[in-house]
Design a protein around this motif. Structure first.
Motif, PDB file in Angstrom:
ATOM      1  N   LEU A  57    -100.461 -63.456 -22.383  1.00  0.00           N
ATOM      2  CA  LEU A  57     -99.106 -62.920 -22.519  1.00  0.00           C
ATOM      3  C   LEU A  57     -98.369 -62.999 -21.187  1.00  0.00           C
ATOM      4  N   SER A  58     -99.094 -62.691 -20.110  1.00  0.00           N
ATOM      5  CA  SER A  58     -98.498 -62.745 -18.781  1.00  0.00           C
ATOM      6  C   SER A  58     -98.051 -64.161 -18.437  1.00  0.00           C
ATOM      7  N   GLY A  59     -98.895 -65.152 -18.750  1.00  0.00           N
ATOM      8  CA  GLY A  59     -98.530 -66.536 -18.464  1.00  0.00           C
ATOM      9  C   GLY A  59     -97.272 -66.964 -19.194  1.00  0.00           C
ATOM     10  N   ILE A  60     -97.160 -66.575 -20.459  1.00  0.00           N
ATOM     11  CA  ILE A  60     -95.977 -66.934 -21.257  1.00  0.00           C
ATOM     12  C   ILE A  60     -94.734 -66.236 -20.703  1.00  0.00           C
ATOM     13  N   ILE A  61     -94.869 -64.933 -20.393  1.00  0.00           N
ATOM     14  CA  ILE A  61     -93.718 -64.173 -19.887  1.00  0.00           C
ATOM     15  C   ILE A  61     -93.322 -64.642 -18.493  1.00  0.00           C
TER      16      ILE A  61
END
Length: 395
Positions: A132-136
């Motif tokens: 999720l962090s990578g996408i955000i």
């Protein structure tokens, strides 16, 4: 999410593997310096109240970090300073949080399984968070990652406020901190089964577990990816960790923790070796799962074995020594791995770590069988409640 975003921000600004190691050092070395006093505090005061304080402080740290990034007025030293603050908080959080599992579980036969399920919960976050962090990070930037982390503490603190813990009975006579620390050290000397495990954890934390320091290098340089690539690698590792924790939670009473501990270190070594040799992103991911599987089980097995062996009134101080072994050597290891990676490349560094993991498993396979006097242990480390009671009675 915050850990992933901090690493990516620092690497994006500096393009230095050494700075990645320094960031880990800044967060975890204060925990090494203060973990022993943290263990004394954990034994003296209500762990539930300690967690309320530490989690509130962690929320404030997350808010400050988010504010810095969102206003775009930040430099490396400010991020490192806030990492130091988080390390100080964790020095008091970890020795209180881990032993509190014992207060939450009524049937002590379920302790090992409860610890494993706790690890599963943590590693579900390790699976979802980095992806999720990578996408955000890619879509909205690091500031949103830090903001979501700050917001998550509302749920944590609310949960703590709703918990009804057994009444805390403080020790009748409070001794000087140094005396209590000395008692904890003497207890470890008298309990070699715990001492050997802490020594093993120290070796792993210094030489093997800092592999994640150089994962951003693989994402950006080896796989020629972006922040999302880094998040996916971390998530595949988290998937392996969840598989390991679920396996551990499903183990029956009487399972030999020694076999699990040494076998998982060997699996970790094989995963590191194979991952380091592959430059194709999809083909490397199965070995990322293997790394996650092998890195979770040693930690869980070590913590479970230590808590099973430790006497109740010593548990906080023993866990502070565990925290010191982990938080003291892991930041030094991160600096070491980051520096070596800068000199010989990340893939070669990880290859060496995999080989050392196999060597550590081989060396400690003998050390875990022999007690302090050189006699063969009569019983293996396991999860039998009778042994827990026997240890406490003998103490």
């Amino acid at each position: 999410m915050q850990r992933t975003a901090v690493s990516w921000v620092i690497y994006s600004l500096t393009h230095s593997a050494f700075m990645l190691g320094l960031a880990v050092f800044a967060q975890q070395f204060p925990s090494f310096l203060l973990s022993l006093p943290g263990g004394v505090v954990s034994d003296r005061y209500s762990r539930h109240k300690i967690l309320l304080v530490t989690q509130t402080a962690s929320m404030v740290q997350a808010i400050l970090l988010a504010a810095l990034i969102l206003t775009n007025h930040y430099v490396i030293w400010e991020i490192l300073t806030l990492s130091v603050v988080l390390g100080i908080i964790n020095a008091f959080d970890v020795p209180a949080r881990q032993p509190m599992v014992h207060d939450m579980v009524n049937d002590k036969e379920d302790i090992a399984n409860a610890l494993a399920l706790n690890s599963a919960m943590v590693n579900i976050a390790r699976l979802v968070g980095p992806a999720l962090s990578g996408i955000i990070l890619q879509a909205f930037g690091a500031g949103i990652c830090f903001s979501l982390n700050a917001l998550s503490f509302v749920a944590v603190i609310t949960s703590l406020l709703f918990m009804k813990m057994p009444k805390f009975n403080p020790p009748t006579a409070k001794k000087k901190v140094l005396i209590e620390l000395a008692e904890g050290f003497n207890y470890l000397k008298q309990t070699p089964a715990i001492g050997v495990i802490i020594l093993l954890l120290t070796a792993l934390s210094l030489l093997i577990l800092p592999y994640d320091t150089i994962v951003p290098v693989f994402a950006k340089v080896i796989f020629k990816g972006n922040a999302a690539t880094y998040g996916y690698i971390s998530s595949f590792m988290g998937l392996g960790a969840i598989m390991g924790s679920l396996l551990f939670a499903s183990m029956k009473k009487g399972t030999n923790l020694r076999v699990i501990l040494l076998g998982s270190i060997a699996i970790l070594g094989v995963g590191l070796i194979l991952f380091s040799r592959i430059s194709n992103f999809p083909f490397a991911m199965p070995f990322a799962v293997l790394i996650g599987f092998g890195s979770l089980l040693p930690m869980t097995a070590c913590i479970t074995a230590v808590q099973v062996e430790a006497a109740p009134h010593m548990r906080g101080r023993v866990m502070s020594y565990v925290a010191m072994a982990f938080f003291g050597t892991l930041p030094l290891g991160s600096l070491l791995i980051g520096t070596i990676s800068q000199k010989i490349t990340a893939p070669l560094t990880m290859l060496c770590q995999g080989i050392m993991a196999l060597m550590i498993a081989a060396i400690f396979s003998k050390a875990l069988r022999i007690d302090k006097t050189g006699d063969e242990n009569k019983k293996p480390l396991h999860q039998d409640e009778a042994v827990i009671q026997d240890k406490q009675t003998n103490y």
